[in-house]
Design an enzyme around this catalytic site. Structure first.
Site, short mmCIF file in Angstrom:
data_model
loop_
_atom_site.label_atom_id
_atom_site.label_comp_id
_atom_site.label_asym_id
_atom_site.label_seq_id
_atom_site.Cartn_x
_atom_site.Cartn_y
_atom_site.Cartn_z
N LYS A 25 0.92 -1.14 0.05
CA LYS A 25 0.15 -0.13 -0.29
C LYS A 25 1.03 1.25 0.09
CE LYS A 25 -2.14 -0.43 3.93
NZ LYS A 25 -3.09 -0.20 5.06
N LYS A 40 -7.16 -6.46 -1.58
CA LYS A 40 -7.95 -5.91 -0.66
C LYS A 40 -8.73 -4.80 -1.19
CE LYS A 40 -5.51 -5.06 3.14
NZ LYS A 40 -4.39 -4.26 3.99
#
Length: 397
Positions: free
Chosen positions: A28, A86
């Site tokens: 991320k 995700k």
């Protein structure tokens, strides 16, 4: 076993996380929001760096709840070869439609639906995610403002989220600015993974570079799964710090007294009819004799957290009405003794609203001698709802 997920921004940080023992490498961009996505070429490069040593996940970004947008980005990330994608589900009337759109991809790639504890998460999405083939669901925080998961959802209500995920066949993760002291409070819930970023970084700032020693400290608080058939070299002192106890502790270390005093909560308690249907103030005093694991404690790896006692009391009273103070005291004592480090516990339960003074009971319980030689994780307790109504105050006697 609960796994450790470490969020990294690319291959270089992935190597640090792997060296520190992370179980899942999660990609991320911490400078781009709660679920900021890194570039797909960075994801591909990191997948090559990890080279199958651990699973790799990647976030899809802080995207609008538009089915076509969500699907396109998730497909793009899945094509990089990650093990998990995700996807954030922000509050929206179109959230279920987004899950519907992802169903074909869920049959090919493990999808994790991310709900946000600070945005009134819709737990009605959990059965939707399950029906659409999602691998799991997790709670995180959307606003990285220094508040943690446990600031938004009391620990006594988290078991409800874990249990609801399990009931729908979903793997379950917990994250949200978690720090080292949160780990012993969350491990009893037995989530499939706990996610970290800021706690792994220089000065605990999530936008800074992750540091090897910080990764190792978090890793040592989460018991690692041992490879099948391998005789592991066990550091029993570290196991004790993580919620396990060796059969024979070093007697020279002795015990510490960990206490919670004057802990007052509203409790549904009492045998009389006039005590039913409302709460009354109850004061708890708990003193636990806990095996020491070092002469020089430095961090959470070396202590028994008093938060475990307070969380346990809150969880017990969240279950509903308890008839007797004696029964409540026994439940608290049993919960504290579930941790194998605790050799003895004294519990005082005192009602404060039945007269000019307090009334109640005080008990003292010791660990059975045969139990002192058991090596096992401590257990869990559960609550019924994640966000109870204002009038639901808990349980007790």
């Amino acid at each position: 076993m609960t796994k450790m997920l470490a969020s990294v921004n690319g291959g270089e940080e992935a190597e640090i996380a792997l060296s520190g023992g992370a179980d899942i490498i999660d990609l991320k961009d911490p400078t781009a929001g709660a679920l900021g996505a890194v570039a797909t070429d960075v994801i591909r490069q990191t997948v090559k760096v990890v080279a199958g040593r651990q699973p790799v996940s990647a976030v899809a970004g802080d995207l609008p709840m538009q089915p076509d947008v969500i699907l396109a980005k998730a497909q793009e990330i899945a094509a990089t070869g990650v093990d998990y994608v995700k996807v954030g589900f922000f509050p929206s009337d179109d959230a279920a439609a987004c899950a519907d759109a992802l169903a074909p991809l869920a049959g090919k790639t493990k999808l994790i639906g991310v709900l946000f504890a600070d945005l009134e998460p819709d737990l009605g999405l959990l059965p939707v995610l399950a029906r659409r083939g999602f691998h799991g669901a997790m709670l995180d925080t959307a606003k990285k403002d220094g508040r943690r998961l446990l600031n938004h959802i009391p620990p006594e209500h988290l078991p409800s989220f874990v249990e609801r995920c399990r009931s729908h066949g979903l793997a379950v993760g917990l994250a949200g600015s978690l720090e080292a002291p949160d780990i012993p409070r969350l491990l009893p819930l037995a989530p499939d993974f706990l996610g970290f970023r800021g706690a792994l970084c220089d000065q605990s700032r999530r936008t800074n570079r992750i540091e090897l020693e910080a990764v190792r400290q978090i890793r040592e608080l989460i018991p690692a799964e041992q490879p099948v058939g391998r005789a592991a070299s066990v550091d029993y002192r570290l196991l004790a710090a993580r919620g396990y106890s060796p059969g024979a502790a070093d007697p020279a270390l002795g015990t510490d007294k960990i206490f919670v005093r004057d802990f007052v909560l509203p409790v549904q308690i009492g045998a009389y009819s006039f005590e039913h249907g409302h709460t009354q103030k109850v004061r708890f005093d708990v003193v636990a004799d806990v095996l020491r694991v070092t002469h020089a404690p430095e961090d959470m790896r070396h202590v028994f957290s008093y938060d475990i006692i307070m969380d346990g009391i809150r969880t017990i009273i969240a279950r509903g009405h308890v008839q007797l103070s004696e029964a409540l005291a026994e439940q608290v004592a049993a919960l504290v003794l579930e941790d194998p480090r605790v050799m003895q516990v004294k519990v005082r339960v005192e009602k404060l609203e039945l007269g000019p003074g307090g009334v109640g009971v005080e008990i003292e319980r010791k660990r059975a001698s045969e139990q002192a030689h058991v090596l096992r994780p401590h257990g869990t307790a559960s609550a019924e709802t994640l966000f109870p109504g204002r009038g639901q105050k808990g349980s007790s006697s």
